[in-house]
Design a protein around this motif. Sequence first.
Motif, short mmCIF file in Angstrom:
data_model
loop_
_atom_site.label_atom_id
_atom_site.label_comp_id
_atom_site.label_asym_id
_atom_site.label_seq_id
_atom_site.Cartn_x
_atom_site.Cartn_y
_atom_site.Cartn_z
N PHE A 121 -18.93 -47.30 -32.43
CA PHE A 121 -19.14 -47.45 -33.87
C PHE A 121 -17.88 -47.08 -34.66
O PHE A 121 -17.21 -46.11 -34.35
N ASN A 122 -17.58 -47.89 -35.69
CA ASN A 122 -16.42 -47.63 -36.55
C ASN A 122 -16.74 -46.56 -37.58
O ASN A 122 -17.91 -46.30 -37.88
N GLY A 134 -18.08 -37.39 -33.22
CA GLY A 134 -17.59 -38.16 -34.37
C GLY A 134 -18.68 -38.47 -35.39
O GLY A 134 -18.44 -39.10 -36.40
N TRP A 135 -19.90 -38.00 -35.10
CA TRP A 135 -21.04 -38.27 -35.99
C TRP A 135 -21.42 -37.03 -36.79
O TRP A 135 -21.51 -35.94 -36.24
N SER A 162 -27.64 -32.08 -29.42
CA SER A 162 -28.18 -31.66 -28.12
C SER A 162 -28.95 -32.81 -27.46
O SER A 162 -28.90 -32.98 -26.24
N CYS A 163 -29.67 -33.59 -28.24
CA CYS A 163 -30.39 -34.74 -27.70
C CYS A 163 -29.49 -35.98 -27.65
O CYS A 163 -29.44 -36.67 -26.64
N HIS A 164 -28.83 -36.25 -28.76
CA HIS A 164 -28.05 -37.49 -28.84
C HIS A 164 -26.89 -37.53 -27.84
O HIS A 164 -26.41 -38.61 -27.49
N GLU A 165 -26.47 -36.37 -27.38
CA GLU A 165 -25.37 -36.30 -26.41
C GLU A 165 -25.70 -37.09 -25.14
O GLU A 165 -24.81 -37.64 -24.49
N SER A 166 -26.99 -37.18 -24.82
CA SER A 166 -27.39 -37.91 -23.61
C SER A 166 -27.07 -39.41 -23.72
O SER A 166 -27.05 -40.11 -22.72
N GLN A 167 -26.80 -39.89 -24.93
CA GLN A 167 -26.52 -41.32 -25.14
C GLN A 167 -25.02 -41.59 -25.24
O GLN A 167 -24.57 -42.52 -25.91
N ALA A 171 -22.84 -42.90 -23.39
CA ALA A 171 -22.38 -44.23 -23.00
C ALA A 171 -22.59 -45.26 -24.12
O ALA A 171 -21.97 -46.32 -24.12
N ASN A 172 -23.47 -44.92 -25.06
CA ASN A 172 -23.75 -45.84 -26.18
C ASN A 172 -23.27 -45.21 -27.50
O ASN A 172 -23.89 -45.41 -28.54
N ASP A 173 -22.17 -44.45 -27.42
CA ASP A 173 -21.60 -43.76 -28.60
C ASP A 173 -22.64 -42.87 -29.30
O ASP A 173 -22.70 -42.80 -30.52
N TYR A 174 -23.50 -42.21 -28.50
CA TYR A 174 -24.47 -41.22 -28.96
C TYR A 174 -25.64 -41.80 -29.76
O TYR A 174 -26.36 -41.07 -30.44
N VAL A 175 -25.80 -43.10 -29.67
CA VAL A 175 -26.87 -43.78 -30.40
C VAL A 175 -27.94 -44.26 -29.41
O VAL A 175 -27.61 -44.88 -28.40
N TYR A 176 -29.20 -43.96 -29.70
CA TYR A 176 -30.31 -44.39 -28.85
C TYR A 176 -30.66 -45.86 -29.07
O TYR A 176 -30.97 -46.59 -28.13
N THR A 177 -30.70 -46.25 -30.34
CA THR A 177 -31.23 -47.56 -30.71
C THR A 177 -30.40 -48.72 -30.17
O THR A 177 -29.18 -48.70 -30.23
N ARG A 178 -31.09 -49.73 -29.66
CA ARG A 178 -30.46 -51.00 -29.28
C ARG A 178 -31.12 -52.07 -30.12
O ARG A 178 -32.31 -51.97 -30.44
N LEU A 179 -30.37 -53.10 -30.44
CA LEU A 179 -30.95 -54.21 -31.19
C LEU A 179 -31.89 -55.01 -30.29
O LEU A 179 -31.63 -55.16 -29.11
N HIS A 180 -32.93 -55.52 -30.88
CA HIS A 180 -33.80 -56.46 -30.17
C HIS A 180 -33.02 -57.74 -29.88
O HIS A 180 -32.15 -58.11 -30.64
N ASP A 181 -33.37 -58.43 -28.80
CA ASP A 181 -32.76 -59.74 -28.54
C ASP A 181 -33.19 -60.71 -29.63
O ASP A 181 -34.25 -60.57 -30.19
#
Length: 120
Positions: free
Chosen positions: A35-36, A78-79, A103-108, A110-120
């Motif tokens: 993320f920018n 960075g967030w 503490s939770c978001h760190e697990s993500q 590989a996705n720049d600490y973000v859980y959410t993915r866009l729907h196809d």
Amino acid sequence: MVIQEGHEFFNAFGGFHHVYANKKALVSLKKGTPFNKDSVLVFELFEPIEENHAITEGERKVIGVMVKDPKRYPETGGWGFEDFKKADPNQRSVSNMKEQCFSCHESQKANDYVYTRLHD
Ligand code: HEC
């Protein structure tokens, strides 16, 4: 998503939630790239009301915000993280981003600490 009783995050995030992204964040969500700066993600949580075999939105419980600004928030990927109870700008509840949020978001990572993915 509706997080129900029994889910590991029920205590913190039980209820009906939506995730919103600004245009900058949307570009990265679409491409799957980091993320920018100035990307903003918002998590909005409502009390769930179960009635007549349907779940609808009740009272707004909290709004969680993530803002990307690596210079300002070097210790939390960075967030910057903040929570607003009942969406009231005067009811902030984060005093320690690392413990309460990262503490939770760190697990993500590989996705720049973000859980959410866009729907196809
Ligand atoms: C118990 C683990 C946990 C903690 C603690 C936590 N989050 Fe999250 N957060 C999640 C999960 C899981 C999602 C994804 C929800 C979804 O997929 O719809 C999420 C999503 C988000 C999102 C939407 C972007 C994304 O990563 O999907 C924001 C914004 C957010 N959280 C803010 C916060 C803030 C602010 C705090 C601290 C007050 C916090 N979170 C603490 C687990 C956590």
